[in-house]
Scaffold this motif. Structure first.
Motif, short mmCIF file in Angstrom:
data_model
loop_
_atom_site.label_atom_id
_atom_site.label_comp_id
_atom_site.label_asym_id
_atom_site.label_seq_id
_atom_site.Cartn_x
_atom_site.Cartn_y
_atom_site.Cartn_z
N ASP A 1 0.82 -1.21 0.00
CA ASP A 1 0.00 0.00 0.00
C ASP A 1 0.85 1.26 0.00
O ASP A 1 0.34 2.36 0.13
CB ASP A 1 -0.96 0.00 1.19
CG ASP A 1 -0.25 0.00 2.54
OD1 ASP A 1 1.00 0.13 2.59
OD2 ASP A 1 -0.94 -0.16 3.56
N PHE B 1 -2.21 -4.33 -4.89
CA PHE B 1 -2.56 -3.04 -4.29
C PHE B 1 -4.07 -2.95 -4.29
O PHE B 1 -4.70 -3.13 -5.33
CB PHE B 1 -1.98 -1.87 -5.09
CG PHE B 1 -2.30 -0.53 -4.49
CD1 PHE B 1 -1.42 0.08 -3.61
CD2 PHE B 1 -3.49 0.12 -4.79
CE1 PHE B 1 -1.73 1.31 -3.04
CE2 PHE B 1 -3.81 1.35 -4.23
CZ PHE B 1 -2.92 1.94 -3.34
N HIS C 1 -7.22 -0.53 -3.78
CA HIS C 1 -7.74 0.83 -3.64
C HIS C 1 -8.86 0.78 -2.61
O HIS C 1 -9.83 0.04 -2.79
CB HIS C 1 -8.32 1.32 -4.97
CG HIS C 1 -7.29 1.46 -6.05
ND1 HIS C 1 -6.63 2.63 -6.29
CD2 HIS C 1 -6.81 0.55 -6.94
CE1 HIS C 1 -5.79 2.45 -7.30
NE2 HIS C 1 -5.89 1.19 -7.71
N THR C 2 -8.71 1.54 -1.56
CA THR C 2 -9.71 1.53 -0.50
C THR C 2 -10.63 2.74 -0.63
O THR C 2 -10.18 3.83 -0.99
CB THR C 2 -9.05 1.54 0.89
OG1 THR C 2 -8.17 2.66 0.98
CG2 THR C 2 -8.27 0.26 1.12
N GLN D 1 -8.30 11.56 -3.03
CA GLN D 1 -7.85 10.24 -2.59
C GLN D 1 -7.63 9.32 -3.79
O GLN D 1 -6.64 8.59 -3.84
CB GLN D 1 -8.84 9.59 -1.63
CG GLN D 1 -8.33 8.23 -1.16
CD GLN D 1 -9.26 7.54 -0.20
OE1 GLN D 1 -10.39 7.97 0.03
NE2 GLN D 1 -8.80 6.44 0.37
N ARG D 2 -8.51 9.36 -4.77
CA ARG D 2 -8.36 8.52 -5.95
C ARG D 2 -7.06 8.85 -6.68
O ARG D 2 -6.31 7.97 -7.08
CB ARG D 2 -9.55 8.72 -6.90
CG ARG D 2 -9.55 7.71 -8.06
CD ARG D 2 -10.45 8.14 -9.20
NE ARG D 2 -10.03 9.35 -9.85
CZ ARG D 2 -8.97 9.44 -10.68
NH1 ARG D 2 -8.23 8.40 -10.93
NH2 ARG D 2 -8.66 10.59 -11.24
N GLN E 1 -4.01 7.61 -4.62
CA GLN E 1 -3.82 6.17 -4.74
C GLN E 1 -3.28 5.81 -6.13
O GLN E 1 -2.42 4.93 -6.25
CB GLN E 1 -5.11 5.42 -4.45
CG GLN E 1 -5.47 5.41 -2.98
CD GLN E 1 -6.72 4.62 -2.66
OE1 GLN E 1 -7.42 4.12 -3.54
NE2 GLN E 1 -7.01 4.49 -1.38
N VAL F 1 0.43 6.48 -6.11
CA VAL F 1 1.13 5.44 -5.36
C VAL F 1 1.24 4.17 -6.19
O VAL F 1 2.30 3.54 -6.26
CB VAL F 1 0.43 5.15 -4.01
CG1 VAL F 1 0.98 3.91 -3.34
CG2 VAL F 1 0.55 6.35 -3.08
N VAL F 2 0.16 3.78 -6.86
CA VAL F 2 0.17 2.57 -7.70
C VAL F 2 1.19 2.70 -8.81
O VAL F 2 1.97 1.77 -9.07
CB VAL F 2 -1.23 2.28 -8.29
CG1 VAL F 2 -1.16 1.23 -9.38
CG2 VAL F 2 -2.17 1.83 -7.20
N GLU G 1 -4.32 -4.80 -9.28
CA GLU G 1 -5.03 -3.74 -8.55
C GLU G 1 -6.45 -4.21 -8.35
O GLU G 1 -7.07 -4.75 -9.26
CB GLU G 1 -5.07 -2.44 -9.35
CG GLU G 1 -3.76 -1.76 -9.52
CD GLU G 1 -3.92 -0.50 -10.36
OE1 GLU G 1 -4.62 0.44 -9.89
OE2 GLU G 1 -3.37 -0.47 -11.47
N HIS H 1 -10.24 -3.11 -5.98
CA HIS H 1 -10.94 -2.05 -5.24
C HIS H 1 -11.77 -2.71 -4.15
O HIS H 1 -12.42 -3.72 -4.40
CB HIS H 1 -11.86 -1.26 -6.17
CG HIS H 1 -11.11 -0.48 -7.19
ND1 HIS H 1 -10.76 0.83 -7.00
CD2 HIS H 1 -10.61 -0.83 -8.41
CE1 HIS H 1 -10.10 1.26 -8.06
NE2 HIS H 1 -10.00 0.26 -8.93
#
Length: 145
Positions: free
Chosen positions: A17, A44, A46-47, A62-63, A66, A69-70, A92, A94
């Motif tokens: 993460d 990974f 996505h939360t 936030q999207r 993330q 980061v990915v 990936e 969700h």
């Protein structure tokens, strides 16, 4: 009956993460895979944002965070896999990290799961993803501090 040539893991799933402990877990999984000749499967998840921040602007922030980061993790995994001569796959998903790790582990029939320990103070009281995986999993789970 023992299988010839089947004395180690063929696929190792590692959840990442971007946190320090997840990066250490990734390094540990890569080293284990290199020594065992196994494939590394990186996940990974996505939360969704917490209930308290459900504004459109914050959801988009936030999207995007993330996604950044990915992209960075994928590039780092590809670079290190190439250096170490590792076979890998990057996934990936969700949703809930616990559920998605279990689903992917079952789908791919991995032999082991590696996860970083949570550094959040509250997880000592209510449990963490790593604790739940160790308790419920059907495969060996290694928790990297």
């Amino acid at each position: 009956m023992f299988e010839l040539g089947g004395d180690g893991p063929g696929a190792i799933l590692v959840g990442v993460d971007g946190s320090e402990t997840s990066l250490r877990a990734g390094s540990y999984a890569a080293g284990l895979a290199r020594r065992q000749g196994a494939r590394v499967v990186v996940l990974f998840v996505h939360t969704p944002p917490g209930a308290g921040i459900l504004t459109a602007g914050l959801i988009e922030v936030q999207r995007q965070a993330q996604a950044t980061v990915v992209d960075e993790l994928r590039a780092e995994v590809e670079h290190h896999a190439r250096l170490l001569g590792l076979s890998f796959a990057f996934y990936e998903r969700h949703g809930n990290p616990y559920l998605e790790l279990i689903r992917l582990a079952d789908e791919l029939r991995v032999d082991a799961v590696v996860i970083g320990a949570s550094m959040r103070a509250g997880h000592r009281l209510v449990g963490s993803l790593a604790t739940r995986l160790v308790r419920d999993a059907k495969w060996p789970v290694t928790v990297v501090p």
